[in-house]
Structures are given as C-alpha cells and as structure tokens.
Design an enzyme around this catalytic site. Sequence first.
Site, PDB file in Angstrom:
ATOM      1  N   MET A  78       0.845  -1.191   0.000  1.00 56.45           N
ATOM      2  CA  MET A  78       0.000   0.000   0.000  1.00 56.45           C
ATOM      3  C   MET A  78       0.884   1.246   0.000  1.00 56.45           C
ATOM      4  SD  MET A  78      -2.995  -1.265   2.638  1.00 56.45           S
ATOM      5  CE  MET A  78      -4.077   0.124   2.237  1.00 56.45           C
ATOM      6  N   SER A  79       0.862   1.958  -1.118  1.00 53.99           N
ATOM      7  CA  SER A  79       1.727   3.123  -1.289  1.00 53.99           C
ATOM      8  C   SER A  79       1.138   4.396  -0.711  1.00 53.99           C
ATOM      9  CB  SER A  79       2.004   3.339  -2.780  1.00 53.99           C
ATOM     10  OG  SER A  79       0.798   3.685  -3.450  1.00 53.99           O
ATOM     11  N   GLY A  80      -0.142   4.342  -0.351  1.00 50.83           N
ATOM     12  CA  GLY A  80      -0.818   5.546   0.098  1.00 50.83           C
ATOM     13  C   GLY A  80      -1.614   6.208  -1.008  1.00 50.83           C
ATOM     14  N   GLY A  81      -1.680   5.553  -2.173  1.00 53.17           N
ATOM     15  CA  GLY A  81      -2.451   6.064  -3.294  1.00 53.17           C
ATOM     16  C   GLY A  81      -3.782   5.354  -3.440  1.00 53.17           C
ATOM     17  N   VAL A  82      -4.611   5.848  -4.353  1.00 58.11           N
ATOM     18  CA  VAL A  82      -5.948   5.289  -4.523  1.00 58.11           C
ATOM     19  C   VAL A  82      -5.905   3.877  -5.103  1.00 58.11           C
ATOM     20  CG1 VAL A  82      -6.280   6.333  -6.814  1.00 58.11           C
ATOM     21  CG2 VAL A  82      -8.273   5.756  -5.398  1.00 58.11           C
ATOM     22  N   CYS A 132      13.213  -0.129  -8.685  1.00 55.14           N
ATOM     23  CA  CYS A 132      12.526  -0.265  -7.398  1.00 55.14           C
ATOM     24  C   CYS A 132      11.612  -1.484  -7.420  1.00 55.14           C
ATOM     25  CB  CYS A 132      11.729   0.997  -7.100  1.00 55.14           C
ATOM     26  SG  CYS A 132      10.852   0.970  -5.515  1.00 55.14           S
ATOM     27  N   GLY A 174      -1.006  -2.141  -6.403  1.00 51.22           N
ATOM     28  CA  GLY A 174      -2.007  -1.347  -7.108  1.00 51.22           C
ATOM     29  C   GLY A 174      -1.612  -0.993  -8.524  1.00 51.22           C
ATOM     30  N   CYS A 213      10.259  10.002  -6.873  1.00 50.11           N
ATOM     31  CA  CYS A 213       9.835  10.316  -5.512  1.00 50.11           C
ATOM     32  C   CYS A 213      10.915  10.991  -4.683  1.00 50.11           C
ATOM     33  CB  CYS A 213       9.342   9.047  -4.818  1.00 50.11           C
ATOM     34  SG  CYS A 213      10.596   7.757  -4.633  1.00 50.11           S
ATOM     35  N   MET A 227       6.302   0.349   2.339  1.00 52.44           N
ATOM     36  CA  MET A 227       7.755   0.375   2.406  1.00 52.44           C
ATOM     37  C   MET A 227       8.238   1.800   2.620  1.00 52.44           C
ATOM     38  SD  MET A 227       8.922  -2.317  -0.544  1.00 52.44           S
ATOM     39  CE  MET A 227       8.105  -1.411  -1.851  1.00 52.44           C
TER      40      MET A 227
END
Length: 260
Positions: free
Chosen positions: A7-11, A96, A120, A192, A32
Amino acid sequence: MRVLVAMSGGVDSSVAAALLLEQGHEVTGVTMRLWGGPSDSGCCSASDVDDARRVAQQLDVAHYVFDYEDDFERHGVGPYVEAHREGRTPNPCVECNRHLKFDRLLDRADELGFDVLATGHHARVVRRDGRAALARAVDVAKDQSYVLHVLPPATLERCRFPVGELTKAEVRSMAEDLGLRTADKPESQDVCFVTASDGRATFLGDRIPLRPARLVDTAGAAVGSVDAIELVTIGQRRGLGLAGAAERRFALDVDVRAGE
C-alpha cells in the site's frame, strides 16, 4: 488465501486491498519506507505512509511499515545518479520494482507466511503457454506494465494486480463509494526522491559534478549549449534552449566524454 498488499498511500493500492477483501481473502497491508530525505511527490513522503495506514484502518486490516532505505539507496538512488553521470536515461521505478517491491517484499511475504503479494499497479497477469505472463491493463491510458517488464514468470505467479481489470475512473468511483481518504488523491508521476522545489539539478549537483556541453545536430554543427550534460536525457525536447528552431528538435544521443 493470505495476501500481503503493498500500500503506497495512493488510490490504486487502496482499492486493490478493498477488492481482495471483497473477494474473501485475508489481507494485510504493508508500506515500504524507502527514502529518508525530503519528498514532496511520488510515493515516499511521510504523508503517503500515513494515508496507507489510515486506509488500512478504514478497511479494518493490519498494516505494517518496513524500512528499506538502505536497499533503496543501493538499488534506486545510486543507479539513478550513475545513469545521469554516464549519459543514460534512468527509470528508477523499474529498479525499485525489480529489487524491492518484487524481491525483498516477496521474501518478506514468504517469511511471514503469505501466499501472494498484491500491488495497485495497472497491469494484468495472464497465462501464455502454461506460464504466467505480463499483459497490459484494461485501461491502456493508465497501463503500468512497462515498469514491470523485468519480472520473470516465477515472480508473476506470486503476484496479483486487482485494479488491472478496472479503468482509473472505476477505481476512483469504488474508492468514493467506500469512503476511502485516497479517493481524490492526485496521481504520483515524478521521481519520488527528487523534490519539485529543488529539482534534478540540485539533487544531482549535490552528488556528482555537472558539466556544460555543446548541442550539435546530426551533421555535427553546433546549435547551442546546455549548462549540464548530465541533465540531458534521450528524447528530451524541452529545456534545451532550442525553442526558436524552425522545427522541433529532440536529444538523440548523449556523449558525456565528448561533452555533446
């Protein structure tokens, strides 16, 4: 099936976790922590980690944060800098994915007893000649299979890409229906670890010497100059100082040794 969801924090990863839950799987989220420096874009900021954690709370699933900063420096940031030094065009997202999301994270999934790893990414896994193979997402405009092309069939067998069967509009709609905090979150498209405020010039200039170079056409005639050849990438059009040319011009090659 026990699924570890990156879960990257995106939708997209938020909805991926929700879809797997809806399908009846046992889901655990993991984020991560890759970059310890400043970040105002991409998927490495502190706010992204917080968004992932809060979505996991909304979905009522466990969530963990794994620290891979040293690995990211070695496999992501270091090669990115070296590629620019040598006049090559890097894609840190590919590295990555290769070394962290689908190498270290799969190893961790094995250690913790998970069956598969889900992300995702807008991509799909299909069967070709009896083996798992990568395919484009349903939403071709959002397809991310190009950053996953390095994954071998054995890795793809262990992966799930739930949103690959959906359009981006459908992903956002589902997130809105579920009331997820990431439903309207903008997409991350930049490197990033390079901030929008400082840019590549500052990031690279702090790590390697930046040298001026000539711009020459295919006949070898000088047509201009750049302040730093290490900032020029193949295919680049903007930022070359050639806006007044009769036709669009692109960087076809970068020769750092010749300085042009």
